[in-house]
Design an enzyme around this catalytic site. Structure first.
Site, PDB file in Angstrom:
ATOM      1  N   HIS A 134     -20.077   0.802  30.728  1.00  0.00           N
ATOM      2  CA  HIS A 134     -19.933  -0.583  31.195  1.00  0.00           C
ATOM      3  C   HIS A 134     -18.729  -1.185  30.457  1.00  0.00           C
ATOM      4  O   HIS A 134     -18.426  -0.772  29.338  1.00  0.00           O
ATOM      5  CB  HIS A 134     -21.220  -1.327  30.825  1.00  0.00           C
ATOM      6  CG  HIS A 134     -21.315  -2.726  31.335  1.00  0.00           C
ATOM      7  ND1 HIS A 134     -20.751  -3.800  30.682  1.00  0.00           N
ATOM      8  CD2 HIS A 134     -21.925  -3.233  32.425  1.00  0.00           C
ATOM      9  CE1 HIS A 134     -21.021  -4.907  31.357  1.00  0.00           C
ATOM     10  NE2 HIS A 134     -21.726  -4.597  32.426  1.00  0.00           N
ATOM     11  N   GLN A 214     -29.620  -0.622  29.923  1.00  0.00           N
ATOM     12  CA  GLN A 214     -30.341  -0.233  31.148  1.00  0.00           C
ATOM     13  C   GLN A 214     -31.467   0.749  30.856  1.00  0.00           C
ATOM     14  O   GLN A 214     -32.175   1.163  31.778  1.00  0.00           O
ATOM     15  CB  GLN A 214     -29.371   0.407  32.154  1.00  0.00           C
ATOM     16  CG  GLN A 214     -28.269  -0.513  32.632  1.00  0.00           C
ATOM     17  CD  GLN A 214     -28.770  -1.640  33.544  1.00  0.00           C
ATOM     18  OE1 GLN A 214     -29.930  -1.667  33.954  1.00  0.00           O
ATOM     19  NE2 GLN A 214     -27.909  -2.577  33.849  1.00  0.00           N
ATOM     20  N   CYS A 375     -19.031  -3.963  36.817  1.00  0.00           N
ATOM     21  CA  CYS A 375     -18.404  -3.920  35.476  1.00  0.00           C
ATOM     22  C   CYS A 375     -18.219  -2.487  35.002  1.00  0.00           C
ATOM     23  O   CYS A 375     -18.323  -2.181  33.803  1.00  0.00           O
ATOM     24  CB  CYS A 375     -19.204  -4.727  34.447  1.00  0.00           C
ATOM     25  SG  CYS A 375     -19.343  -6.455  34.862  1.00  0.00           S
TER      26      CYS A 375
HETATM   27  N1  C6P Z   1     -24.972  -4.941  33.405  1.00  0.00           N
HETATM   28  C1  C6P Z   1     -25.280  -5.071  35.805  1.00  0.00           C
HETATM   29  O1  C6P Z   1     -25.436  -5.688  36.858  1.00  0.00           O
HETATM   30  P1  C6P Z   1     -25.664  -8.160  28.683  1.00  0.00           P
HETATM   31  O2  C6P Z   1     -25.787  -8.922  29.941  1.00  0.00           O
HETATM   32  O3  C6P Z   1     -24.529  -8.616  27.825  1.00  0.00           O
HETATM   33  O4  C6P Z   1     -26.953  -8.145  27.927  1.00  0.00           O
HETATM   34  O5  C6P Z   1     -25.426  -6.627  29.081  1.00  0.00           O
HETATM   35  C2  C6P Z   1     -24.160  -6.064  29.333  1.00  0.00           C
HETATM   36  C3  C6P Z   1     -24.322  -4.650  29.757  1.00  0.00           C
HETATM   37  C4  C6P Z   1     -24.053  -3.637  28.846  1.00  0.00           C
HETATM   38  N2  C6P Z   1     -24.260  -2.343  29.153  1.00  0.00           N
HETATM   39  C5  C6P Z   1     -24.744  -1.969  30.344  1.00  0.00           C
HETATM   40  C6  C6P Z   1     -24.979  -0.518  30.625  1.00  0.00           C
HETATM   41  C7  C6P Z   1     -25.013  -2.935  31.311  1.00  0.00           C
HETATM   42  O6  C6P Z   1     -25.499  -2.558  32.496  1.00  0.00           O
HETATM   43  C8  C6P Z   1     -24.780  -4.308  31.029  1.00  0.00           C
HETATM   44  C9  C6P Z   1     -24.987  -5.376  32.065  1.00  0.00           C
HETATM   45  C10 C6P Z   1     -25.244  -5.842  34.496  1.00  0.00           C
HETATM   46  O7  C6P Z   1     -25.164  -3.848  35.795  1.00  0.00           O
HETATM   47  C11 C6P Z   1     -24.298  -6.985  34.564  1.00  0.00           C
HETATM   48  S1  C6P Z   1     -22.633  -6.452  34.778  1.00  0.00           S
END
Ligand code: C6P
Length: 417
Positions: A134, A214, A375
């Site tokens: 990501h 995830q 992302c």
């Molecule tokens: N992925 C998706 O729709 P946050 O929101 O900061 O706690 O997580 C960020 C993040 C980091 N690593 C992984 C593997 C992720 O999937 C995500 C967030 C969401 O897939 C929003 S882009």
């Protein structure tokens, strides 16, 4: 408390109805149709148990923590620290002090990059990530590598969307100081063999961060068993509020790391000549934290534990199997990612229909899926697609909801030819 059916063992089909009743939003309609929420990888829905925890806190318990000597503050502090202990047990960290409350997985990674990374990484060193990260686990490392003259190396993925372990091993070198790898890919659903990757990285002398954003909602995580140094958790993807997450850090590393942000509550003593810092986790929790969020995360963990991993695995495996089978019947639909070890995430494209149009069409039927690059632009580039449509399932989804998605896609196929 969970409703009776969800708490009982040997669950039946009626349990899913009872579990769904825990999530008020699942009862609503959108565009005149029942909501079919299949965007759980972006954020999960929240059970009443979590919503009520937040409401109770603000209605009758609100006070700042670690500051007051009065009843409410002491009570809020105790509840906040109890949530930390719950999180510690959830991840099987050795000590509660190894669990830092952060805003989410993004902040957890930035904390490690800005504190640990910045203090150890030197010119000529290498950071190894994978090609399925990501952006949160790419960009902060890129910024750091550019600043210190280090090299960002990328272990490749294959056409199935898996990470070949031999290639990963080949990308390790004595210069690799840090490995940062995702546990479960958000755009492909691939579950990486992180225990094996951690062990290879440790043999080569690297410190390892695992991005568990995830993974934590779908599988029992044991940081001691994985052997990683850092593990990140996103609260809002596991039924907790937004704005709260966890960073697990191995005790001796957190002890040695410099602060990430300066401010109140992270100090031992402050003088203009010199400031000394509090021990972890306080050293990394400057300012007033998201107290209600931490309590909500504690409630979400309690909820997951009451639902039980057996139920979660069984439900999500059957949803994934049904989705793969039914989606394969839609003409011109192609899956992106076909790892054998995968979570309940399905990415796909359709001939002649842009992913965003797919999202808009199924929305007319009340179906919420995510479309775009998720992302993970390098993953899109690798598969030579601008975007995918992604359905991601939680244990409260039903096979009927999968069928609603499939019917909507079939109708889209007819419209677009
Ligand atoms: N992925 C998706 O729709 P946050 O929101 O900061 O706690 O997580 C960020 C993040 C980091 N690593 C992984 C593997 C992720 O999937 C995500 C967030 C969401 O897939 C929003 S882009």
């Amino acid at each position: 408390m969970l409703k009776t059916a969800a708490r009982s063992s040997g669950r039946t089909a009626s349990d899913i109805r009872s579990v769904r009743d825990d999530f008020p939003i699942l009862q609503r309609q959108v565009r005149g149709k029942p909501l079919v929420y299949l965007d759980n990888a972006a954020t999960s829905q929240k059970p009443s148990q979590v919503i009520e925890t937040l409401s109770r806190y603000y209605r009758s318990q609100n006070a700042n923590i670690h500051r007051g000597v009065y009843y409410l503050s002491e009570r809020a502090t105790a509840d906040y620290e109890a949530a930390r202990v719950r999180a510690q047990r959830f991840l099987n960290a050795a000590q509660p002090e190894e669990v830092v409350f952060v805003r989410g997985a993004t902040e957890a990674i930035n904390l490690v990059v800005g504190s640990y990374g910045r203090s150890v990484l030197r010119s000529g060193d290498e950071v190894l990530i994978s090609a399925m990260e990501h952006h949160s686990n790419i960009v902060p490392w890129q910024i750091l590598c550019e600043a210190v003259g280090a090299r960002l190396r990328v272990a490749p993925i294959d056409r199935a969307g898996t990470l070949p372990v031999d290639e990963f091993e080949r990308a390790l070198s004595p210069r690799t100081k840090i490995v940062a790898v995702v546990h479960v890919s958000n755009s492909l659903g691939t579950i990486n063999p992180v225990k094996q990757l951690v062990s290879l990285a440790k043999e080569s002398g690297a410190v390892v961060l695992v991005d568990g954003a995830q993974a934590a909602p779908h599988m029992q995580v044991d940081v001691q068993q994985l052997g990683c140094d850092f593990y990140t958790v996103s609260g809002h993807k596991m039924y907790a509020p937004t704005g709260i997450g966890l960073l697990y850090g191995r005790g001796e590393l957190l002890e040695a790391m410099p602060p990430y942000q300066g401010g109140g509550e992270m100090i031992r003593s402050v003088a203009f000549e010199k400031t000394t810092y509090a021990p972890p986790p306080a050293k990394f929790e400057a300012g007033t934290p998201h107290i209600a969020g931490a309590l909500g995360l504690g409630a979400a963990i309690e909820y997951i534990e009451q639902i039980g991993w057996g139920f979660i695995h069984e439900r999500e495996a059957s949803l994934l199997e049904h989705a793969l089978e039914r989606l394969a019947t839609v003409p011109g639909l192609r899956f992106v990612g076909s790892a054998r070890e995968r979570a309940s995430v399905v990415s796909f494209v359709m001939d002649g229909i842009h992913a965003h149009d797919i999202g808009t069409i199924v929305d007319q039927e009340g179906v919420a899926i995510r479309t775009g690059h998720h992302c993970t632009q390098p993953v899109m580039d690798f598969f030579r697609v601008p975007a995918t449509a992604r359905a991601s399932f939680a244990f409260y989804n039903t096979l009927d909801e999968v069928d609603v998605l499939v019917r909507a896609l079939q109708e889209a196929r007819e419209v677009f030819g």
